[in-house]
Enzyme design. Structure first.
Site, PDB file in Angstrom:
ATOM      1  CG  ASP A  50      41.972  87.481  11.297  1.00 34.43           C
ATOM      2  OD1 ASP A  50      41.834  86.532  10.504  1.00 34.43           O
ATOM      3  OD2 ASP A  50      43.049  87.699  11.910  1.00 34.43           O
ATOM      4  CE1 TYR A  55      47.796  86.682  15.363  1.00 40.73           C
ATOM      5  CE2 TYR A  55      45.541  87.484  15.201  1.00 40.73           C
ATOM      6  CZ  TYR A  55      46.715  87.089  14.592  1.00 40.73           C
ATOM      7  OH  TYR A  55      46.811  87.111  13.225  1.00 40.73           O
ATOM      8  CE  LYS A  80      44.827  84.405  11.193  1.00 40.49           C
ATOM      9  NZ  LYS A  80      44.328  85.335  12.225  1.00 40.49           N
ATOM     10  CG  HIS A 111      48.784  81.664  12.646  1.00 38.60           C
ATOM     11  ND1 HIS A 111      48.529  82.207  13.886  1.00 38.60           N
ATOM     12  CD2 HIS A 111      49.085  82.710  11.847  1.00 38.60           C
ATOM     13  CE1 HIS A 111      48.669  83.525  13.833  1.00 38.60           C
ATOM     14  NE2 HIS A 111      49.018  83.846  12.604  1.00 38.60           N
TER      15      HIS A 111
END
Length: 298
Positions: A50, A55, A80, A111
Site C-alpha cells: 500500500d 507519501y 491513492k 485518498h
C-alpha cells in the site's frame, strides 16, 4: 481454508477480485528505507503493498517490487489520488503508474474526501467536490490502468452523499480507514459492510509511539499468547473482518507482523480488545480546509 492461516487469507471485493488480508503500509516510511522494506516484505510472503502519491515514495515502492523478483501479477498494489489532483484524475493515475513502473494498479483510492487547490492547499478547490472526482474515477477501470476503485477516510456522512448521488454507478470496492482498538469505528465498518464495501484498516497498530502499547489489557493478552502486541492487534483486525496494512521498515518487525499463522484469538479475547476504554485518532482533519470526520462513526 483454516482460520489459522491468516497470511493466506483474502477478502472478496464487490468486483469479485480478492484482496490479500495482510499488506505492508508505507506511510511515514523514510526515504531510502521503503525500497528495502517492500523487497523484504515480498520475500517474506506479503502480497499486498500500500502506497500513495502523497507519501512521495511510489518510485521507491516500485524499485522494491522489482528488487524482490516476485512477478507483478502476484502482487496487489494499492495507491491513492492526492487531494490536489481531484480535478485531474487521469493525470493522477498516470503519474502513479510512471513512478511505480507498472502498467496497472489493483486498487486506486480517493485518498481524502477533499479537493484542495494546487496553488494553495489551505483552500478547497473552487467549484469541485468529491462527487465530481468519483465521476472521473469511474472511468478508470475501462482503461485497464486500474482494476478496482475505492475511497479512503470517508465517514458515513460522506459515503451517503456519494452513494446517493445519481452519477454514482460504481460502488467503491474498498474504504480504507483508521482502525485499531482505540478507534474501532463499529458503525462505519458496519455501514461499509452493509453497502458491500470492504474495510481496510490503516494505522492498525496505532501508529508510532501509540498509547496502545501502554494498555495493560493488550500487554497482558500478548504475554498470555506468547506474541507481540503488534501481532495481537493484527489478528484482532482480521477477526473483525477487515484487511490490515501494518507499516514498518525494520526487517525484524516486517517479518514478525507476518507471523500470524497457527494461532488465533478467542471470542472472549477479541471482546476484551473491543472494550478498551481509551479513544484516540492518529489522523485528524484539522489540516484540511473542510471537515471530513463528524464523530458519527463510533
Amino acid at each position: 481454508m483454516s482460520n489459522l492461516e491468516h497470511t493466506k487469507k483474502t477478502y472478496t471485493l464487490n468486483t469479485g477480485d480478492k484482496i490479500p488480508a495482510v499488506g505492508l503500509g508505507t506511510w511515514q516510511s523514510g526515504p531510502n528505507q521503503v525500497r528495502e522494506a517492500v523487497k523484504n516484505a515480498l520475500l517474506k510472503g506479503y502480497r499486498h503493498i500500500d502506497t500513495a502519491l502523497a507519501y512521495g515514495n511510489e518510485a521507491e515502492v516500485g524499485q522494491g517490487i522489482k528488487d524482490s523478483g516476485v512477478p507483478r501479477e502476484e502482487i496487489w498494489i494499492t495507491t491513492k489520488l492526492n487531494n490536489t489532483w481531484h480535478h485531474r484524475v487521469a493525470e493522477g493515475i498516470d503519474s502513479s503508474l510512471k513512478s511505480l513502473g507498472v502498467d496497472y494498479v489493483d486498487l486506486y483510492l480517493v485518498h481524502w474526501p477533499c479537493a484542495t487547490d494546487p496553488n494553495d492547499t489551505s483552500k478547497h478547490l473552487p467549484d469541485w467536490d468529491f462527487i465530481k472526482t468519483w465521476q472521473e474515477m469511474q472511468k478508470l477501470p475501462a482503461t485497464g490502468k486500474v482494476r478496482n476503485i475505492g475511497v479512503s477516510n470517508f465517514g458515513i456522512k460522506n459515503l451517503e452523499k456519494l452513494l446517493n448521488d445519481p452519477s454514482t454507478k460504481i460502488i467503491p470496492a474498498v474504504n480504507q480507514i483508521e482502525l485499531h482498538p482505540n478507534n474501532p469505528s463499529p458503525k462505519l465498518v458496519a455501514y461499509n459492510t452493509s453497502k458491500g464495501i470492504h474495510s481496510t484498516g490503516y494505522s492498525c497498530l496505532g501508529s508510532t509511539n501509540s498509547p496502545l502499547y501502554k494498555d495493560q489489557t493488550l500487554l497482558d493478552l500478548a504475554e498470555k499468547k506468547g506474541k507481540t502486541p503488534q501481532q495481537v492487534l493484527l489478528v484482532w483486525g482480521l477477526n473483525k473482518g477487515w484487511s490490515v496494512i501494518p507499516k514498518s521498515v525494520s526487517k525484524e518487525r516486517i517479518d514478525a507482523n507476518f507471523e500470524l499463522d497457527g494461532w488465533d484469538l478467542t471470542e472472549e479475547e477479541v471482546n476484551q480488545l473491543d472494550n478498551l476504554k481509551d479513544r484516540f485518532k492518529v489522523c485528524g482533519d484539522s489540516w484540511l480546509p473542510v471537515k471530513v470526520f463528524f464523530g458519527d462513526d463510533e
